[in-house]
Design a protein around this motif. Structure first.
Motif, short mmCIF file in Angstrom:
data_model
loop_
_atom_site.label_atom_id
_atom_site.label_comp_id
_atom_site.label_asym_id
_atom_site.label_seq_id
_atom_site.Cartn_x
_atom_site.Cartn_y
_atom_site.Cartn_z
N GLY A 64 9.97 -8.70 -0.31
CA GLY A 64 9.68 -7.49 -0.59
C GLY A 64 8.49 -7.45 -1.99
O GLY A 64 7.76 -6.54 -2.06
N MET A 65 8.78 -8.53 -2.72
CA MET A 65 7.80 -8.52 -3.87
C MET A 65 6.39 -8.99 -3.45
O MET A 65 5.58 -8.32 -4.00
CB MET A 65 8.36 -9.67 -4.79
N GLU A 66 6.26 -9.70 -2.23
CA GLU A 66 5.01 -10.20 -1.74
C GLU A 66 4.32 -8.85 -1.32
O GLU A 66 3.18 -8.48 -1.57
CB GLU A 66 5.13 -11.04 -0.65
N ALA A 67 5.31 -7.71 -0.35
CA ALA A 67 4.59 -6.52 -0.04
C ALA A 67 4.16 -5.83 -1.29
O ALA A 67 3.33 -5.07 -1.16
CB ALA A 67 5.91 -5.96 0.77
N GLY A 68 5.09 -5.90 -2.50
CA GLY A 68 4.60 -5.10 -3.50
C GLY A 68 3.41 -5.54 -4.37
O GLY A 68 2.50 -4.55 -4.55
N HIS A 69 3.08 -6.77 -4.27
CA HIS A 69 1.95 -7.43 -4.79
C HIS A 69 0.91 -6.84 -4.04
O HIS A 69 -0.26 -6.30 -4.53
CB HIS A 69 2.08 -8.76 -5.06
N THR A 70 0.92 -7.02 -2.88
CA THR A 70 -0.12 -6.43 -1.84
C THR A 70 -0.37 -5.18 -2.01
O THR A 70 -1.56 -4.67 -1.93
CB THR A 70 0.29 -6.86 -0.34
N ALA A 71 0.61 -4.49 -2.08
CA ALA A 71 0.33 -2.79 -2.09
C ALA A 71 -0.29 -2.72 -3.65
O ALA A 71 -1.10 -1.58 -3.59
CB ALA A 71 1.77 -2.28 -2.18
N VAL A 72 -0.03 -3.34 -4.66
CA VAL A 72 -0.67 -3.00 -5.85
C VAL A 72 -2.15 -3.36 -5.85
O VAL A 72 -2.78 -2.59 -6.45
CB VAL A 72 0.06 -3.87 -6.81
N ARG A 73 -2.59 -4.50 -5.13
CA ARG A 73 -3.78 -4.92 -4.92
C ARG A 73 -4.55 -3.64 -4.12
O ARG A 73 -5.76 -3.80 -4.36
CB ARG A 73 -3.74 -6.42 -4.35
N SER A 74 -3.71 -3.26 -3.39
CA SER A 74 -4.75 -2.18 -2.35
C SER A 74 -4.61 -0.91 -2.87
O SER A 74 -5.01 0.10 -2.30
CB SER A 74 -4.05 -2.42 -0.83
N GLY A 75 -3.77 -0.73 -3.98
CA GLY A 75 -3.89 0.60 -4.54
C GLY A 75 -2.74 1.66 -4.03
O GLY A 75 -2.73 2.84 -4.48
N GLN A 76 -1.79 1.12 -3.24
CA GLN A 76 -0.80 2.09 -2.55
C GLN A 76 0.33 2.58 -3.51
O GLN A 76 0.54 1.75 -4.50
CB GLN A 76 -0.16 1.23 -1.55
N GLY A 77 0.97 3.55 -3.31
CA GLY A 77 1.88 4.10 -4.15
C GLY A 77 3.36 3.70 -3.79
O GLY A 77 4.17 4.15 -4.59
#
Length: 171
Positions: A64-77
């Motif tokens: 989940g944290m990895e998915a979160g870091h990926t989402a942050v890098r791609s600007g997802q909310g």
């Protein structure tokens, strides 16, 4: 143990989360997600009782944290967890017997299950779940505001979350 509603009534950090919500910029959702993710990571990986020991829970949170870091890098909310990961939540939560771990799992799910993205209200819930997790892991003899104010880890958790929010506001 003290409940989430009990902490909300104490106003530990609500004004700060609403201040973040008022800062309308293009990177707003990513900043909120970064705050939530950073807070979850801190909550999950540091405590006077050590890191989470149950491998399945730790792996789920790490994914989940990895998915979160990926989402942050791609600007997802929000944290877009795969459907099979969301489906496994109940099974993983059933294994979360260590104090505080179920709260951290709830924080992750709140990030992933935010239909309108990470609003100030959702972020507030995430930070509250994380604080509740820290509080439970501390295993205070009596849960009261006075005991929490005497506990170094509780104070560190609130200070950490406030710093994360302040960083998001200035980013």
């Amino acid at each position: 143990m003290g409940g989430l509603a009990q902490h909300r009534s104490r106003n530990l950090f609500p004004s700060h989360t609403h201040d973040v919500e008022r800062q309308e910029t293009g990177n707003q959702a990513a900043r909120r997600l970064a705050i939530a993710g950073t807070s979850m990571l801190s909550c999950a990986n540091s405590s006077t009782n050590g890191p989470i020991e149950v491998e399945a829970v730790r792996s789920y949170l790490n994914a989940g944290m990895e998915a979160g870091h990926t989402a942050v890098r791609s600007g997802q909310g929000k944290i877009p967890l795969p459907e099979e990961t969301l489906d496994a939540y109940t099974e993983i939560d059933d294994q979360a017997y260590e104090p505080g771990t179920s709260h951290v799992l709830s924080a992750l799910l709140a990030c992933a299950d935010a239909p309108g993205g990470l609003t100030g209200e959702v972020l507030y819930d995430v930070l509250s779940y994380c604080y509740e997790g820290v509080l439970e892991r501390e295993d205070l003899p009596l849960v009261s505001l006075e005991e929490e104010r005497r506990n170094a880890r509780c104070i560190e958790a609130i200070d950490f979350q406030q710093r994360c929010i302040a960083q998001a506001q200035s980013a």
